[in-house]
Design an enzyme around this catalytic site. Structure first.
Site, PDB file in Angstrom:
ATOM      1  N   GLY A  24       0.895  -1.282   0.030  1.00 61.85           N
ATOM      2  CA  GLY A  24       0.100  -0.029   0.124  1.00 61.85           C
ATOM      3  C   GLY A  24       0.738   1.054   0.178  1.00 61.85           C
ATOM      4  N   PHE A  25       0.046   2.402   0.159  1.00 61.18           N
ATOM      5  CA  PHE A  25       0.827   3.698   0.155  1.00 61.18           C
ATOM      6  C   PHE A  25       1.926   3.736   1.180  1.00 61.18           C
ATOM      7  CE2 PHE A  25       0.039   7.899   2.322  1.00 61.18           C
ATOM      8  CZ  PHE A  25       1.435   8.517   1.630  1.00 61.18           C
ATOM      9  N   ASP A  45       0.515  -8.856   1.672  1.00 64.30           N
ATOM     10  CA  ASP A  45      -0.743  -7.983   1.191  1.00 64.30           C
ATOM     11  C   ASP A  45      -1.552  -8.623   0.377  1.00 64.30           C
ATOM     12  OD1 ASP A  45      -1.908  -5.612   0.061  1.00 64.30           O
ATOM     13  OD2 ASP A  45      -0.417  -4.404   0.796  1.00 64.30           O
ATOM     14  N   ASP A  70      -4.344 -12.598   2.572  1.00 68.36           N
ATOM     15  CA  ASP A  70      -5.021 -12.022   3.456  1.00 68.36           C
ATOM     16  C   ASP A  70      -5.021 -12.126   4.973  1.00 68.36           C
ATOM     17  OD1 ASP A  70      -7.340 -10.948   4.671  1.00 68.36           O
ATOM     18  OD2 ASP A  70      -8.500 -11.057   2.857  1.00 68.36           O
ATOM     19  N   VAL A  71      -4.645 -11.136   5.640  1.00 65.10           N
ATOM     20  CA  VAL A  71      -4.322 -11.365   6.902  1.00 65.10           C
ATOM     21  C   VAL A  71      -5.641 -11.845   7.923  1.00 65.10           C
ATOM     22  CG1 VAL A  71      -2.744  -9.524   7.294  1.00 65.10           C
ATOM     23  CG2 VAL A  71      -4.937  -8.826   7.712  1.00 65.10           C
ATOM     24  N   TYR A 159     -14.570   1.113  10.056  1.00 66.10           N
ATOM     25  CA  TYR A 159     -12.874   1.539  10.285  1.00 66.10           C
ATOM     26  C   TYR A 159     -12.799   2.206  11.773  1.00 66.10           C
ATOM     27  CZ  TYR A 159      -8.713   3.964   8.857  1.00 66.10           C
ATOM     28  OH  TYR A 159      -7.277   4.380   8.720  1.00 66.10           O
ATOM     29  N   THR A 189      -1.919  11.386   6.336  1.00 66.26           N
ATOM     30  CA  THR A 189      -0.584  11.511   5.779  1.00 66.26           C
ATOM     31  C   THR A 189      -0.927  11.360   4.384  1.00 66.26           C
ATOM     32  OG1 THR A 189       0.251  10.375   7.661  1.00 66.26           O
ATOM     33  CG2 THR A 189       1.423  10.167   5.742  1.00 66.26           C
TER      34      THR A 189
HETATM   35  P1  NAD Z   1      -3.400   1.698   1.423  1.00 72.29           P
HETATM   36  O1  NAD Z   1      -4.750   1.407   1.381  1.00 72.29           O
HETATM   37  O2  NAD Z   1      -2.639   2.383   0.652  1.00 72.29           O
HETATM   38  O3  NAD Z   1      -2.637   0.693   2.327  1.00 72.29           O
HETATM   39  C1  NAD Z   1      -3.195  -0.668   3.010  1.00 72.29           C
HETATM   40  C2  NAD Z   1      -2.802  -1.738   2.406  1.00 72.29           C
HETATM   41  O4  NAD Z   1      -3.341  -2.769   3.131  1.00 72.29           O
HETATM   42  C3  NAD Z   1      -3.075  -2.398   1.211  1.00 72.29           C
HETATM   43  O5  NAD Z   1      -1.904  -2.577   0.341  1.00 72.29           O
HETATM   44  C4  NAD Z   1      -4.298  -3.098   1.127  1.00 72.29           C
HETATM   45  O6  NAD Z   1      -4.005  -3.925  -0.024  1.00 72.29           O
HETATM   46  C5  NAD Z   1      -3.723  -3.888   2.222  1.00 72.29           C
HETATM   47  N1  NAD Z   1      -4.775  -4.631   2.887  1.00 72.29           N
HETATM   48  C6  NAD Z   1      -6.162  -4.316   3.157  1.00 72.29           C
HETATM   49  N2  NAD Z   1      -6.682  -5.355   3.645  1.00 72.29           N
HETATM   50  C7  NAD Z   1      -5.805  -6.556   3.864  1.00 72.29           C
HETATM   51  C8  NAD Z   1      -6.209  -7.987   4.267  1.00 72.29           C
HETATM   52  N3  NAD Z   1      -7.398  -8.276   4.616  1.00 72.29           N
HETATM   53  N4  NAD Z   1      -5.102  -8.487   4.066  1.00 72.29           N
HETATM   54  C9  NAD Z   1      -3.772  -7.936   3.575  1.00 72.29           C
HETATM   55  N5  NAD Z   1      -3.650  -6.809   3.098  1.00 72.29           N
HETATM   56  C10 NAD Z   1      -4.701  -6.091   3.158  1.00 72.29           C
HETATM   57  O7  NAD Z   1      -3.446   2.673   3.013  1.00 72.29           O
HETATM   58  P2  NAD Z   1      -2.510   3.498   3.756  1.00 72.29           P
HETATM   59  O8  NAD Z   1      -2.629   4.983   3.757  1.00 72.29           O
HETATM   60  O9  NAD Z   1      -1.034   3.032   3.176  1.00 72.29           O
HETATM   61  O10 NAD Z   1      -2.677   2.875   5.219  1.00 72.29           O
HETATM   62  C11 NAD Z   1      -1.786   1.886   5.670  1.00 72.29           C
HETATM   63  C12 NAD Z   1      -2.195   1.670   7.005  1.00 72.29           C
HETATM   64  O11 NAD Z   1      -2.106   3.077   8.103  1.00 72.29           O
HETATM   65  C13 NAD Z   1      -3.675   1.361   7.402  1.00 72.29           C
HETATM   66  O12 NAD Z   1      -3.710   0.447   8.472  1.00 72.29           O
HETATM   67  C14 NAD Z   1      -4.407   2.505   7.532  1.00 72.29           C
HETATM   68  O13 NAD Z   1      -5.505   2.489   8.659  1.00 72.29           O
HETATM   69  C15 NAD Z   1      -3.295   3.473   8.506  1.00 72.29           C
HETATM   70  N6  NAD Z   1      -3.212   5.124   8.543  1.00 72.29           N
HETATM   71  C16 NAD Z   1      -3.017   5.579   7.570  1.00 72.29           C
HETATM   72  C17 NAD Z   1      -3.506   6.954   7.523  1.00 72.29           C
HETATM   73  C18 NAD Z   1      -3.008   7.690   6.473  1.00 72.29           C
HETATM   74  O14 NAD Z   1      -3.296   9.154   6.446  1.00 72.29           O
HETATM   75  N7  NAD Z   1      -2.368   7.362   5.020  1.00 72.29           N
HETATM   76  C19 NAD Z   1      -3.945   7.700   8.659  1.00 72.29           C
HETATM   77  C20 NAD Z   1      -4.238   6.802   9.825  1.00 72.29           C
HETATM   78  C21 NAD Z   1      -3.919   5.391   9.702  1.00 72.29           C
END
Ligand code: NAD
Ligand code: UDP
Length: 353
Positions: A24-25, A45, A70-71, A159, A189
């Site tokens: 992910g990001f 992932d 899948d986790v 969420y 972020t």
């Molecule tokens: P994102 O959606 O880009 O990344 C999430 C990743 O988790 C993806 O690659 C997705 O494919 C994977 N994923 C989702 N469900 C899954 C599952 N069941 N099994 C395996 N993989 C799975 O989002 P992000 O912005 O990179 O966020 C990453 C983490 O940081 C998340 O847990 C999110 O809640 C947390 N977060 C992010 C932000 C932000 O602003 N970016 C803010 C608060 C919290």
């Protein structure tokens, strides 16, 4: 500390680290940073919102392995593990609301299976929690002691409540089993590698501005957020993970520079030199009105504070999306470029089972 004693070809000991949500990001930037400092990295992932494009440059790295998994399904990994970063979870409202029951299960069941793995391996566990645990906050700015104001039956609850339940169970594993835990409450972020259709505000506005499409401001645009650039966040996550075992958090990680959404739209228009106009659309249900972290704990405990100003961060993100839209690289679910390396073979082995 459970440092693995194997050695790399460069002669130093390798730490073996799992990043769930590593395609992910945030996860893909974390994988980059961990590899750069010499860890062996296992990225797990299911590609729900992640993309192979984010980790393609890593696929042939000798210390990187991608496992499509899948986790929510219990995880079996051979060998020792020292660190687990639990990031797996869609983070953008439109994606986590697309499959709300699945999101809740990822937050709760996924976190429990990852905690079980951490327990089995005596690995240190870091949770990517969120400012959403504060809901639509009634106090401002938000310190870690604030218990939040979440609507438990609204469309964001899958969420928000999922992440709150995850925090609860993580602290129970710590209290009951002595698991070493770290909880980061991440505030908004942004940066390169967000999806074009991510749905979150910064990537939406940049893509719309670059395409000359209307900028979709929800509500009046007077609601606020505080935006942290990805490099700052990755530094904070690393400092928290490597902090003394007694530090569990939760620790807010975010940039306290608060801005209205309309101001972000103007910033994006300035950085892209776009002629797009603002188009006001209805505010989503339960959209928080104000959000800003108190980061005194992160400053004091970790010596962390964000360093990248919003103009610089937006500039870097615009440069990334400009290139991406120009090259029109198709979204792929499979690692196809180059000869299959160790990681790709591992990926093929897992997916062909
Ligand atoms: P994102 O959606 O880009 O990344 C999430 C990743 O988790 C993806 O690659 C997705 O494919 C994977 N994923 C989702 N469900 C899954 C599952 N069941 N099994 C395996 N993989 C799975 O989002 P992000 O912005 O990179 O966020 C990453 C983490 O940081 C998340 O847990 C999110 O809640 C947390 N977060 C992010 C932000 C932000 O602003 N970016 C803010 C608060 C919290
Ligand atoms: N937002 C907006 N236009 C968009 C996307 C989001 O005005 O195209 C608003 C959204 O209503 C919210 C803020 O921007 O007030 C941040 O939204 P985002 O989805 O990025 O994050 P979150 O709401 O989870 O903080």
């Amino acid at each position: 500390m459970n440092m693995r004693q194997s050695t790399s070809s460069f002669g130093h000991s390798l730490r073996r680290t799992i990043v769930t949500g590593g395609a992910g990001f945030i996860g893909s930037h974390l994988c980059d940073s961990l590899l750069q400092r010499g860890d062996e990295v296992i990225c797990i992932d299911n590609l729900y919102t992640g993309s192979i494009r984010n980790i393609r440059p890593l696929l042939n790295h000798p210390h990187f392995q991608f496992i499509e998994h899948d986790v929510r399904i219990p995880l079996r990994i051979e060998g020792e593990i020292d660190r687990i970063y639990n990031l797996a979870c869609p983070a953008s409202p439109c994606h986590y609301q697309r499959d709300p029951i699945g999101t809740m299960k990822t937050c709760v069941v996924g976190t429990i299976s990852t905690l079980e793995l951490a327990l089995q391996k005596s690995a240190r566990f870091l949770q990517a929690s969120t400012s959403e645990v504060y809901g639509d906050p009634e106090i401002h700015p938000q310190p870690e002691s604030y218990v939040g104001h979440v609507n438990p039956i609204g469309p964001r609850a899958c969420y928000d409540e999922g992440k709150r339940a995850a925090e609860a169970v993580i602290f129970d594993y710590h209290r009951l089993h002595g698991l070493e835990i770290k909880v980061a409450r991440i505030f908004n972020t942004y940066g390169p590698r967000m999806l074009e259709n991510d749905g979150r505000v910064v990537s939406n506005f940049i893509v719309q501005a670059l395409r000359g499409e209307p900028i979709t401001v929800y509500g009046s645009g007077k609601q606020t957020r505080s935006f942290c650039f990805i490099d700052d966040l990755i530094r904070g996550l690393d400092l928290l993970m490597e902090s003394p075992a007694s530090i569990t958090g939760p620790v807010n990680l975010g940039n306290p520079q608060e801005m209205t959404i309309e101001a972000i739209a103007r910033e994006v228009l300035a950085r892209t030199k776009s002629k797009s106009r603002l188009r006001f659309e209805p505010l989503p249900v339960d959209d928080p009105k104000r959000r800003k972290p108190t980061i005194d704990a992160a400053k004091k405990i970790l010596g962390w504070r964000p360093e990248v100003p919003i103009e610089k961060g937006i500039e870097a993100t615009v440069a990334y999306f400009a290139l991406r839209l120009a090259t029109r690289e198709p979204e792929t679910k499979r690692p196809t470029r180059g000869r299959p390396g160790q990681s790709e073979r591992a990926w093929l082995a897992v997916t062909s089972q």
